[in-house]
Write an enzyme that holds these catalytic residues in place. Structure first.
Site, mmCIF file in Angstrom:
data_model
loop_
_atom_site.group_PDB
_atom_site.id
_atom_site.type_symbol
_atom_site.label_atom_id
_atom_site.label_comp_id
_atom_site.label_asym_id
_atom_site.label_seq_id
_atom_site.Cartn_x
_atom_site.Cartn_y
_atom_site.Cartn_z
ATOM 1 N N GLU A 1 67.804 21.877 26.308
ATOM 2 C CA GLU A 1 67.866 23.263 26.289
ATOM 3 C C GLU A 1 66.525 23.560 27.010
ATOM 4 O O GLU A 1 65.529 24.532 26.578
ATOM 5 C CB GLU A 1 67.551 23.854 24.734
ATOM 6 C CG GLU A 1 66.518 23.309 23.922
ATOM 7 C CD GLU A 1 66.765 21.996 23.348
ATOM 8 O OE1 GLU A 1 66.027 21.657 22.202
ATOM 9 O OE2 GLU A 1 67.912 21.427 23.560
ATOM 10 N N HIS B 1 75.357 26.478 22.836
ATOM 11 C CA HIS B 1 74.781 25.645 22.076
ATOM 12 C C HIS B 1 73.180 25.787 22.556
ATOM 13 O O HIS B 1 72.182 26.170 22.183
ATOM 14 C CB HIS B 1 74.983 24.396 21.812
ATOM 15 C CG HIS B 1 74.162 23.545 20.844
ATOM 16 N ND1 HIS B 1 74.141 23.430 19.619
ATOM 17 C CD2 HIS B 1 73.028 22.715 21.352
ATOM 18 C CE1 HIS B 1 73.293 22.750 19.056
ATOM 19 N NE2 HIS B 1 72.576 22.217 20.105
ATOM 20 N N GLU B 2 73.376 25.256 24.114
ATOM 21 C CA GLU B 2 71.865 25.465 24.726
ATOM 22 C C GLU B 2 71.149 26.706 24.828
ATOM 23 O O GLU B 2 70.015 26.699 24.780
ATOM 24 C CB GLU B 2 71.828 24.729 26.015
ATOM 25 C CG GLU B 2 72.531 23.288 26.127
ATOM 26 C CD GLU B 2 71.808 22.295 24.890
ATOM 27 O OE1 GLU B 2 70.774 22.497 24.504
ATOM 28 O OE2 GLU B 2 72.563 21.335 24.516
ATOM 29 N N HIS C 1 69.501 27.819 21.954
ATOM 30 C CA HIS C 1 68.373 27.162 21.669
ATOM 31 C C HIS C 1 67.084 28.324 22.253
ATOM 32 O O HIS C 1 65.937 27.774 21.916
ATOM 33 C CB HIS C 1 68.218 25.958 22.359
ATOM 34 C CG HIS C 1 68.483 24.706 21.630
ATOM 35 N ND1 HIS C 1 67.750 24.534 20.453
ATOM 36 C CD2 HIS C 1 69.209 23.799 21.665
ATOM 37 C CE1 HIS C 1 68.153 23.402 19.957
ATOM 38 N NE2 HIS C 1 69.243 22.861 20.475
ATOM 39 N N GLU D 1 67.964 22.330 15.293
ATOM 40 C CA GLU D 1 69.526 22.184 15.494
ATOM 41 C C GLU D 1 70.478 22.731 14.699
ATOM 42 O O GLU D 1 71.535 23.278 14.895
ATOM 43 C CB GLU D 1 69.639 20.698 15.610
ATOM 44 C CG GLU D 1 68.727 19.913 16.661
ATOM 45 C CD GLU D 1 69.074 20.565 18.062
ATOM 46 O OE1 GLU D 1 70.149 21.550 18.078
ATOM 47 O OE2 GLU D 1 68.771 20.033 19.123
ATOM 48 N N ASP E 1 63.609 9.073 18.135
ATOM 49 C CA ASP E 1 64.742 8.852 18.757
ATOM 50 C C ASP E 1 65.588 7.840 17.906
ATOM 51 O O ASP E 1 66.734 8.031 17.954
ATOM 52 C CB ASP E 1 64.435 7.971 20.176
ATOM 53 C CG ASP E 1 64.113 9.093 21.181
ATOM 54 O OD1 ASP E 1 64.140 10.139 20.908
ATOM 55 O OD2 ASP E 1 63.747 8.501 22.077
ATOM 56 N N TYR F 1 71.830 18.447 12.933
ATOM 57 C CA TYR F 1 72.747 19.620 13.573
ATOM 58 C C TYR F 1 73.687 20.068 12.441
ATOM 59 O O TYR F 1 73.677 21.255 12.215
ATOM 60 C CB TYR F 1 73.422 19.030 14.530
ATOM 61 C CG TYR F 1 72.738 18.440 15.988
ATOM 62 C CD1 TYR F 1 72.899 19.049 17.091
ATOM 63 C CD2 TYR F 1 72.033 17.317 15.838
ATOM 64 C CE1 TYR F 1 72.135 19.033 18.173
ATOM 65 C CE2 TYR F 1 71.312 17.022 17.107
ATOM 66 C CZ TYR F 1 71.523 17.635 18.175
ATOM 67 O OH TYR F 1 70.737 17.606 19.307
#
Length: 614
Positions: free
Chosen positions: A270, A294-295, A298, A317, A375, A383
């Site tokens: 995003e 979705h993006e 954001h 998220e 990560d 999410y």
């Protein structure tokens, strides 16, 4: 002085806060590095109490540091995992509270930079020019330049980027100031809305663009431009208008999409002004452009209002999944589409929690990140589990009331960062108003601690399954070994309905036989599909059936897509049925994958130590 509440930064942002960043960088395709200078304007949070500025860095070569245009003493300290090597810069006199100092750092990235991927011309579709792109989420901006690499600090940006090829960045282009410098050009961008470091983004290569809406264009390789324009045209304005009705007007000016080469590790990133997107959304059927909803969402949740650390990532998220589904329901006409998307999400959440184990720390909404690389904790959990928490609040107070809370929340926290408890306080504050007194007992019943810190699945809601029922009915037929499939079974379905059907087949207690698996792929055209979602789902069924004739197809797909959503599960599946092919496929495509993806697959295959020592 606010405390440092992000365990993934070594910066002393409690004493100094970055207010503006100027990136003067040259993209050197020959040396595969960025070089130049970055100027950080930092505001003192103390009254001369702090005598040094500490910045995050990771594998960056720092050549010199200036403090207010004069040479300064500085030192890069020893590296500690996962947070890197802090750069300590002396400020002998300190600074009065509110005073801004300028730090200018001459630097170059190195071949260990985890934020950049460099593609040779051969790795691009038209083979004409090299290509590079960045991916700074979660803590990779520090491998581009020393900075306060935390979502708890936001800065405005000026980008002055020199390259022999077209440049895209996470700012509004200033085309009037583009300058020819012989074989190179200087490209300028401005980001006037403060953003965290993980949203700093650059890409450069042979990039063409075309309009796809009143406020939007798509950028991608020349060969992909026509298909990308077709896929996105007609929907961008609808997405924007739907989102604005739910929250409030879009604040970033333009909303554009850069469709990247196949090795991009995420569905989308995003980055403001220019969402970076996977080419797997360009499937020729408009079935995967939910990623754009979705993006775009954001732009409010994550970019405008941001979690203060990766421990509270669900605030980014979970809210974005909720807004995405509200956007899709608005466009497609009804809550059945909201629930249909949520059904698919629930399946992904079940799989993620099964993979971890239901008592695993990483299945919590709020995950401790002390000593943890974000990560490693990245999964579907923030999410979908985050979505279910937001949706449960919507259902608890009622849609009409929740719709009033949405703009209040995003308005209150615009351009700021918050943690889960500040979200809780904001929710309770809003609903303490006299007009919501009838909700008092309901709101008192919310188990905030349980929601934030319980492992495993949340309570499963009752979904509207009207769009999914036909998928389940067809799946039931496949439980009979005598069932004869026909292309007409799914010819009128959307790609996402086919996906729900395939997910249901994946869940069979007894896998399909090899013959059934092959018939499934042939009748519904799955192995030849251009839709990577469908192809990947089919291959998981084939591998569970031990259909060896499909294994090479899995390996081929792993050489075509770099999106971790597909790559990691497919490698784990292939590793179970043909480890030799899995290892061979990984070695063959090692350089194709983005460094983040490569590192995660090494761990999945259990070859990270061997790879690191070789």
């Amino acid at each position: 002085m606010a405390p440092v509440r992000d365990p993934n930064t070594l910066s002393n942002y409690d004493a100094w806060r970055t207010r503006h960043t100027t990136a003067n960088l040259k993209i050197d395709f020959t040396a595969k590095c960025l070089r130049g200078s970055v100027i950080l304007e930092l505001e003192s949070q103390t009254d001369k109490a702090s005598k040094e500025i500490v910045l995050d860095s990771s594998y960056v070569t720092v050549n010199s540091v200036k403090l207010n245009s004069a040479s300064s003493l500085w030192e890069t300290k020893a590296r500690t995992e996962p947070n890197g090597s802090p750069v300590h810069i002396a400020v002998p006199e300190g600074a009065a509270k509110g005073e801004v100092v300028k730090i200018e750092i001459e630097l170059a990235t190195t071949d260990k930079c985890t934020a950049l991927q460099w593609l040779t011309p051969a790795q691009t579709s038209n083979k004409a020019a090299p290509f590079m792109f960045s991916q700074c989420q979660a803590i990779h901006a520090r491998s581009l330049f020393p900075c306060q690499d935390t979502p708890d600090v936001k800065s405005t940006y000026d980008f002055n980027i020199t390259s022999p090829y077209v440049v895209v960045a996470s700012g509004v282009p200033v085309p009037d100031e583009t300058k020819d410098l012989g074989e190179e050009k200087l490209y300028k961008f401005q980001q006037k809305v403060p953003i965290p470091s993980y949203l700093f983004a650059l890409s450069s290569g042979e990039i063409a663009s075309a309009p796809v809406g009143k406020r939007s264009c798509v950028c991608t390789g020349p060969n992909e431009l026509k298909a990308s324009q077709w896929e996105l045209e007609g929907d961008m304005d609808k997405f924007l208008e739907a989102a604005e009705k739910i929250v409030f007007p879009y604040r970033w000016g333009e909303y554009n999409v850069l469709v990247l080469p196949p090795s991009f590790p995420y569905g989308g990133m995003e980055n403001p002004i220019f969402t970076f997107a996977t080419p797997t959304i360009i499937s020729g059927d408009k079935q995967n452009i939910d990623v754009i909803a979705h993006e775009l969402a954001h732009s409010w949740s994550g970019n405008l209002v941001t979690s203060c650390s990766w421990e509270h990532f669900w605030l980014n998220e979970g809210w974005t999944m909720y807004l995405e589904r509200r956007i899709l329901a608005s466009i497609h006409g009804g809550d059945a589409h909201f629930d249909f998307s949520a059904i698919r999400g629930w399946k992904a959440l079940e799989e993620a929690i099964k993979e971890y184990g239901e008592d695993h720390e990483f299945t919590k909404l709020c995950i401790s990140h002390k000593g943890i690389d974000p990560d490693d904790a990245f999964s579907t959990v923030p999410y979908e589990k985050g979505f279910h928490f937001v949706w449960s609040l919507d259902r608890l107070v009622g849609r009409e009331n929740f719709d009033k809370f949405i703009p209040y929340y995003f308005g209150k926290w615009s351009n700021k960062s918050l943690d889960s408890y500040e979200f809780k306080d904001t929710f309770l504050e809003f609903f303490s108003a006299p007009e919501y007194s009838d909700l008092k007992d309901k709101i008192a019943s919310i188990d905030w601690e349980g929601r934030f810190h319980s492992t495993g699945l949340p309570r499963k809601p009752e979904f509207d399954t009207s769009l999914a029922d036909v998928c389940y009915e067809l799946a039931e037929k496949w439980k009979s070994k005598d069932f004869t499939p026909s292309p007409s079974d799914v010819s009128s379905w959307t790609g996402n309905q086919v996906l729900v059907f395939l997910n249901a087949v994946q869940d069979f207690e007894e896998p399909l036989t090899v013959e059934q698996s092959q018939a499934l792929g042939k009748a519904y055209g799955l192995s030849e599909s251009k839709n990577a979602e469908l192809k990947a789902a089919y291959y998981h069924i084939a591998m569970r059936s031990k259909d060896a004739s499909a294994y090479q197809g899995v390996a081929d797909l792993l050489g075509e897509v770099g999106r971790m959503k597909f790559v990691r599960p497919l490698f784990r599946g292939l590793n179970k049925v043909d480890r030799e092919l899995a290892l061979k496929t990984f070695e063959k495509n090692r350089e194709f994958y983005h460094p983040i993806c490569r590192q995660m697959v090494e761990k999945d295959l259990g070859v990270s130590e061997a790879a690191n020592s070789s």
